[in-house]
Design a protein around this motif. Structure first.
Motif, PDB file in Angstrom:
ATOM      1  N   LEU A 257      38.256  54.641  48.353  1.00 27.95           N
ATOM      2  CA  LEU A 257      37.560  53.484  47.766  1.00 27.95           C
ATOM      3  C   LEU A 257      38.554  52.451  47.243  1.00 27.95           C
ATOM      4  O   LEU A 257      38.363  51.245  47.428  1.00 27.95           O
ATOM      5  CB  LEU A 257      36.637  53.956  46.637  1.00 27.95           C
ATOM      6  CG  LEU A 257      35.360  54.688  47.067  1.00 27.95           C
ATOM      7  CD1 LEU A 257      34.613  55.206  45.844  1.00 27.95           C
ATOM      8  CD2 LEU A 257      34.462  53.777  47.901  1.00 27.95           C
ATOM      9  N   GLU A 261      38.743  48.647  48.446  1.00 25.45           N
ATOM     10  CA  GLU A 261      38.436  47.656  47.423  1.00 25.45           C
ATOM     11  C   GLU A 261      39.679  46.916  46.945  1.00 25.45           C
ATOM     12  O   GLU A 261      39.603  46.068  46.056  1.00 25.45           O
ATOM     13  CB  GLU A 261      37.743  48.338  46.240  1.00 25.45           C
ATOM     14  CG  GLU A 261      36.376  48.904  46.608  1.00 25.45           C
ATOM     15  CD  GLU A 261      35.773  49.768  45.512  1.00 25.45           C
ATOM     16  OE1 GLU A 261      36.371  49.860  44.419  1.00 25.45           O
ATOM     17  OE2 GLU A 261      34.690  50.346  45.748  1.00 25.45           O
ATOM     18  N   LYS A 262      40.848  47.273  47.543  1.00 25.44           N
ATOM     19  CA  LYS A 262      42.118  46.598  47.231  1.00 25.44           C
ATOM     20  C   LYS A 262      42.416  46.588  45.735  1.00 25.44           C
ATOM     21  O   LYS A 262      42.724  45.558  45.130  1.00 25.44           O
ATOM     22  CB  LYS A 262      42.120  45.176  47.790  1.00 25.44           C
ATOM     23  CG  LYS A 262      42.048  45.116  49.319  1.00 25.44           C
ATOM     24  CD  LYS A 262      42.057  43.677  49.810  1.00 25.44           C
ATOM     25  CE  LYS A 262      42.240  43.592  51.326  1.00 25.44           C
ATOM     26  NZ  LYS A 262      41.383  44.481  52.097  1.00 25.44           N
ATOM     27  N   ARG A 263      42.334  47.776  45.127  1.00 25.94           N
ATOM     28  CA  ARG A 263      42.619  47.937  43.706  1.00 25.94           C
ATOM     29  C   ARG A 263      43.455  49.179  43.481  1.00 25.94           C
ATOM     30  O   ARG A 263      43.634  50.007  44.396  1.00 25.94           O
ATOM     31  CB  ARG A 263      41.319  48.051  42.911  1.00 25.94           C
ATOM     32  CG  ARG A 263      40.468  49.257  43.330  1.00 25.94           C
ATOM     33  CD  ARG A 263      39.300  49.479  42.399  1.00 25.94           C
ATOM     34  NE  ARG A 263      38.412  50.529  42.882  1.00 25.94           N
ATOM     35  CZ  ARG A 263      38.619  51.835  42.705  1.00 25.94           C
ATOM     36  NH1 ARG A 263      39.702  52.270  42.052  1.00 25.94           N
ATOM     37  NH2 ARG A 263      37.737  52.718  43.185  1.00 25.94           N
TER      38      ARG A 263
END
Length: 270
Positions: A257, A261-263
């Motif tokens: 995830l 979600e690029k986090r």
């Protein structure tokens, strides 16, 4: 970085990112290893290994040295460490564990080496998982020059890091070599200016602490050291079983995830 505790021979602190910093603290003897330092070091490592919020350890030395070897006293006092049979009680120098116990920790260990890294100090650095060194740092495995053997597991770790021929050169000659050569031999990851060493080592350690799953780090570290001496088919079979298990853990879903979600991931502690 917040100071969590100070012992006499080893300083212990933690960063907000989950990195424990262990600093050898006997600068008057260039952090030469003795029972006082061994006991304090093992206690600090145990503390970091047990702390859920600590995810990576950084080991360094204070006062311009990493560790200049074993503390044997002076030529006038060295006889005090000999028993009547002429044997040295090695536990009174290295403590109650082999330095190789670092390879069995669940958490990665990064060495930040500035100043002499010699003898058991070199073994300590090699038993860490990743090493950074300051420009001009001096290394040596001078056991043969002292009438000793390749001690504390260096004959196990050194050939695995640099290959057989280079390991034999360093062990048989006992010669001094410096950070630039250590980098060429792949003993260290990077050579860094002295005043940038801790910043770089912490940056690296914190990137692991913030981006990697503790459960994965623990398993990968165990795999790497155990599989280095095993059969490739056995290693593959173990990896397959471990992979199946990892797919069932919440760490896997969080990692996927976070990627999409690029986090930064929010992995649970061990």
């Amino acid at each position: 970085m917040t100071e969590a505790d100070v012992s006499d021979a080893v300083l212990y602190s933690e960063t907000d990112a989950g990195v424990a910093v262990l600093t050898l603290n006997r600068p008057e003897r260039m952090n030469a290893w003795g029972i006082d330092m061994a006991d304090a070091f093992y206690a600090c490592v145990d503390r970091a290994e047990a702390a859920p919020h600590v995810r990576v350890l950084v080991v360094t030395g204070g006062g311009g040295a990493f560790c200049a070897g074993a503390h044997m006293g002076s030529s006038d006092t060295i006889g005090d460490s000999l028993s009547r049979s002429g044997d040295v009680d090695i536990s009174k120098i290295i403590g109650d564990r082999p330095v190789s116990f670092l390879t069995g920790l669940r958490k990665p260990v990064v060495a930040a080496i500035d100043g002499p890294c010699v003898g058991i100090g070199l073994v300590l650095a090699l038993m860490c998982d990743v090493r950074f060194a300051a420009t001009g740092t001096k290394f040596a495995a001078p056991f043969a020059k002292r009438g000793l053997v390749a001690e504390n597991g260096i004959s196990w770790i050194l050939p695995r890091l640099v290959g057989w021929g280079v390991a034999m050169d360093l062990l048989l000659s006992g010669r001094t070599f410096y950070a630039d050569e250590a980098y060429e031999l792949r003993l260290i990851k990077e050579v860094v200016a002295s005043d940038e060493l801790m910043k770089r080592a912490l940056e690296y350690a914190e990137s692991i602490a913030l981006q990697c799953a503790p459960s994965s780090l623990a398993q990968i570290k165990q795999q790497a050291y155990r599989d280095s001496t095993g059969d490739v088919d056995e290693a593959g079979s173990r990896a397959e079983a471990l992979m199946s298990d990892s797919l069932t853990r919440p760490d896997f879903m969080e990692g996927i995830l976070a990627f999409f979600e690029k986090r930064k991931p929010n992995f649970p502690s061990l």
